[in-house]
Scaffold this active site. Sequence first.
Site, PDB file in Angstrom:
ATOM      1  N   VAL A 203      82.847  89.162  72.552  1.00 31.83           N
ATOM      2  CA  VAL A 203      83.765  90.221  72.972  1.00 31.83           C
ATOM      3  C   VAL A 203      84.300  89.887  74.366  1.00 31.83           C
ATOM      4  O   VAL A 203      83.531  89.636  75.295  1.00 31.83           O
ATOM      5  CB  VAL A 203      83.049  91.586  73.032  1.00 31.83           C
ATOM      6  CG1 VAL A 203      84.046  92.687  73.360  1.00 31.83           C
ATOM      7  CG2 VAL A 203      82.323  91.879  71.738  1.00 31.83           C
TER       8      VAL A 203
ATOM      9  N   TYR B  62     111.445  83.129  64.301  1.00 30.30           N
ATOM     10  CA  TYR B  62     110.887  84.347  63.759  1.00 30.30           C
ATOM     11  C   TYR B  62     111.658  84.683  62.496  1.00 30.30           C
ATOM     12  O   TYR B  62     112.880  84.675  62.498  1.00 30.30           O
ATOM     13  CB  TYR B  62     111.129  85.430  64.802  1.00 30.30           C
ATOM     14  CG  TYR B  62     110.119  86.523  64.833  1.00 30.30           C
ATOM     15  CD1 TYR B  62     109.019  86.440  65.672  1.00 30.30           C
ATOM     16  CD2 TYR B  62     110.278  87.655  64.046  1.00 30.30           C
ATOM     17  CE1 TYR B  62     108.091  87.461  65.721  1.00 30.30           C
ATOM     18  CE2 TYR B  62     109.348  88.675  64.089  1.00 30.30           C
ATOM     19  CZ  TYR B  62     108.254  88.572  64.931  1.00 30.30           C
ATOM     20  OH  TYR B  62     107.343  89.586  64.979  1.00 30.30           O
TER      21      TYR B  62
END
Lengths: 674, 598
Positions: free
Chosen positions: B307, B510
């Site tokens: 984490v 994209y």
Amino acid sequence: MTLYQKEYEDILSARRAEFSNWFWASRQLNIKYPVVINPKPTPESHKYAVLKSLKIRNLIEEISQRKNVNKKDIENDVRQILDEIGYKKNMKIIRWLALVLTKICLRVCTGIYVNYEGVAELKNRMGDCPVIYVPSHRSYADFILFSYICFTFDLEIPAIAAAMDFHGMMGMGEMLRNTGAFYIKRASNSDPIYWPTFKEYIYQLVANGDEPIEFFIEGTRSRSNKSLAPKYGLIMMILKAFFLGQVPDILFVPVSINYDRILEESLFSFELLGIPKPKESTSGFFKSLKIIKENFGNMYIHFDKPISIREYFGAKLDRTAHSFGPLHIQEITEEEKAYIPPLAHEIVQRQQKSTVLSCFNLVSWVMNYNLTKGNKFISRKELVFEMNALKEILQEWGARIFITDIQNDINECLKVHSNLIYEIDDRIGLVENKIVVGPVNPNKLKGHSLTEDTIAYSVPFVMLQIYVNPVLHYLVDAALIVIILRSPGTMKKDDLFVHFRTLRSIFCLEFVLLESWCKMNFEEALLRLIEQKVVTVNNNEYSIFEQNYLEEVLISSIQPFILAYFIVTEVLQKTLEQISEKALLANFQRLLEDAISEKKIFIHPYCMTLDTLGNCLNSLTNKKMLHKTRHDGQYVYEVDRGRILRLRKELEMYIPSFRVIKNFEIFSHIRSKI
Amino acid sequence: MPASNQKFTDPVIVKSVIPKHRQDLLKWNGWGYKDSQFVIRDGVAYFTGQRYSIGNLTLPHLAPWVISVLNIDLNKYNVFNDPPKESDYPPPKLTKEIYEKLEKLNIPHSIKVIDRVVRAHGHTLKDIFILKYGRFDRVPDLVLWPKGHDDVVKIVKLADENDMVIIPFGGGTAVSGAVECPTGEDRPIISLDTTQMNRILWLDEKNLVACCESGIIGQDLERELNKLGFTCGHEPDSYEFSSLGGWVATRASGMKKNTYGNIEDLLVHVKMVTPKGLLQKNCQVPRLSCGPDFNHVIMGSEGSLGVITEVVIKIRPVPKIRRYGSIIFYDFEDGVNCMREVARQRCQPASIRLMDNDQFKFGLIVKPQSTFMESVVDGLKKVYVTKIKKFDPDRMCVMTLLFEGDENEVKVSEKRIYDIAATFRGVPAGETNGERGYMLTFLIAYIRDLALQFNIVAESFETSCPWDRAITLVKNVKQVIANECRNKGITHFIINSRVTQTYDAGCVIYFYLGFNYTNLPDPVGLFHHLEDSARDEIINCGGSISHHHGVGKLRKRWYKNTVSQVGVDLFLAIKNEVDPKNTFATNNLVSRVTKSKL
């Protein structure tokens, strides 16, 4: 009326009916292009792009440094080469030619049949990637005819790869160039400027062009009217743009062209026997214009379903090798090269299997069978009967056959082929002693110097076989199985397959067979034979039904080839360990001439064709039974006697099967000649 | 004045826009704020709410466009699932013993179904489709909201010792399947929600860096820094909702990377809590020559190694001026060539993008209804562009620009860009068009929720590629999509693209793909098939697996070929070293078989 015929439309019928062909030739065209590129590239812009490409600029740089020559000079060389290669488009000439061709075709042809639905489907599919037409190559007429069809259907006339021989023809070369021909040298030498320039030109046309491209994958006209093994050079250059990700897909359109009568039939028959073709020249072309007086019957063109290489190669093709490094240094990888032979064979097979067989193909087939049996004549009634029987079988095996009214069509054949067959008292036979051979310069012969008598006797048989040959593509596998099964009478499937694989691999060049399709083709052919009741199966034992018409026909069809190959192995057994190709071919032909001329028993003169003998040598070379080298411009073979002996023994087993057709001792007869 | 480097000694407690229970403000089953959505009323579309500039304006072009292009029937719309009830999902797989241990940690938690479900997914098409029409196979068993680094250490220790799985969760905007629960995971799954550790711990004005907790949301970070006269400048399209830790874990990239850099350029120091302990460096230096950089192991680890708790990022003074711009080009090639030239000269403004013709047209559909005068002016512009300048409406494309700096800098930059554009036949097309282009970026995600109602599935995907491959890559991908649509019987679809970033050696492309799935089975499977075909083509054309969306579970198939088998082994070696029990069993990047199963 057969099922298939509805698909075909005679494009000449509209020309015959219309008031003026001139209006048609000068009509407004509504052209469909493979891709739309803005601004529209021109023949000149393609050449300019090649000249300015990084690849060619680097090449010029490199050569100028290596040879210490001015860059401008090399650039000029490249420019010249490009001018020699590059196609042009001149609509005036195209329209003018369309008009002239219409006039000629209306005179010499009965019809030009095209599967218009195939054209419509293609048009529908076109629009987002390059389109490559790959017609079969049986005649010089092919590419003019194909362009004519494109013009008729409002398809853009392709840029056509043509051999430099054409270019030499005064006036013709430039005229064809103006209708889209671009020229390729035949010699595969390592010219450091020519080939990179040519490759870049093709790359440019595929990657950045909006016109379709047409090329003959067989490399040259097939003299035998059978397919030739595909060449990989040009297709590889075309595929490069796809491998490098410069085009999303490429559509290959296999096209089969079949002629009722091939323009060059007699020329080819001579050439097959080793009497060479004259160099293409304009005067030769004009001489050939005398054909205008003759009748060539129908022509059949079939546009097969386009092969999308994206779909054909599928996800297994990994092109990421080209993701690394600049584009202009990318070359096709070895892995990619391995994809090409199956594709090339697929295209050839599609040509074979989409060929529209004509009435005369069946007439020749039946006549050839009867001649092999020793029947010089066949009655019309029998002919029709046998043709109908074989037609049905062939159609079941997937062939397209164009016969409308059989009696009528046979009459038509007799007219069109009056130089080859004739009818007398309701009996039909092959012409004899009608071929006149002028003096032949023996230095120009490729093989043995055959006597005029032999040539005169053989040419009709060879010419007839030419028209049988397209049929063979449907039945070669079945014929091989029958030949194998005939001698032992019965065999287990696995054994049968082992023999089949061996025999088939020897004939892989002759009939353009791909080794990797062996098993599939075997199963298919075996099933067909069982369905036709030629072969029965009992407890995994396969055997032949006794005395079967189809069996005889199959054996007679393949016989000249088996015999020719057998003789090659026989002779190779007994020659010097090292021998030139020319001497070998002469040996084969001499022996066969001897055997044929005695006329004691029937030996098909087609055995003598250099095409088949050459195929055999190349096939044995591929199988490493022969070792081929080049000395002083001549091919020399080294013989591996042990391996040849094994093959000879194998082939020897199949010879007795010929007795099925006629009880003769071909075997000892041949032996006595060696 | 005290000679201190730090402006603050006390952390800034950030009141986030996004509440702890995210579903109170955000849609539980779609993109963004509950009050903001496209709706169609009486056949006319408009966008609700006041958060965006087109809020409450009618959008007269939208409905006719979708009807004609995507063949939708406005009278037939789908009904979405209701929010999940407690009975819709099985109770958490937690033993009483574990639960007691958890309670002892004194960390806020929840086992409510709704809390678990909203953290079971990101924003892939599949995720949203399941929310609206289906049900997840697996959701987390428990949500934990640590308050800071120390809490995370405790959670990781507990999970590791008790055979539990942790899936870190930030803004929940992943489009790679990274936060999805791995199927076939029998152990209890903790969704570790970082959003309650979102303080700016300190800010170092001399060195221009700030230390933030990883759960801080992009817009909160930006707002708080702005208050102090600074900006981080990292603006991915999701920055309203995505978190700093998520950016690091996916190797994010922001719209203004030309000025501020990508996450790897912004990150100065990072802490990651792993089951083996804390991975971090002992200094806060601009660069160091000290073996492989483990920051690059943390960046892009997609929650598989540990984490991320605290990040030191670079900050910059807020620019005085922010100005949009736009340029129209005759065609896409001209536009790409212009971008290439701008990149060659390294004079990119904060953002430079190029929409292709299809996207340019798509952009026009969210143009609000204009006043009479506006429409007259628009009409005149249109005449000027198409009649006088001879732009072809079916070929032209538009470049959008964002300039930042002081007035002078912006002016110089504008002149330079417009001069370069002129050499590629580009014509400036004003600020409004530019601004609308960027707004479209934020709205495009909302459009999908409307589309799904009318049998349209849609999603974006992206890639990076060398300059010399860009044009053919776009062309080929579009063709492959068209081809596959034809093969699959899809009759109405859109595929458009834009170049969104430029680099020295290449650019980012994209794609936006959507289609009408009426009468077709398994739309999500169909979409994945198209996307996979497109990705295969992208990779074969020299493009990458991803530029900034990450690999997650969606793009695992191409991971090995991208990094080589040695690369995979190396990643697994790291994974096995820091997380031997596979506590972070996200199953992202590589499928790892847990040791117990070997």
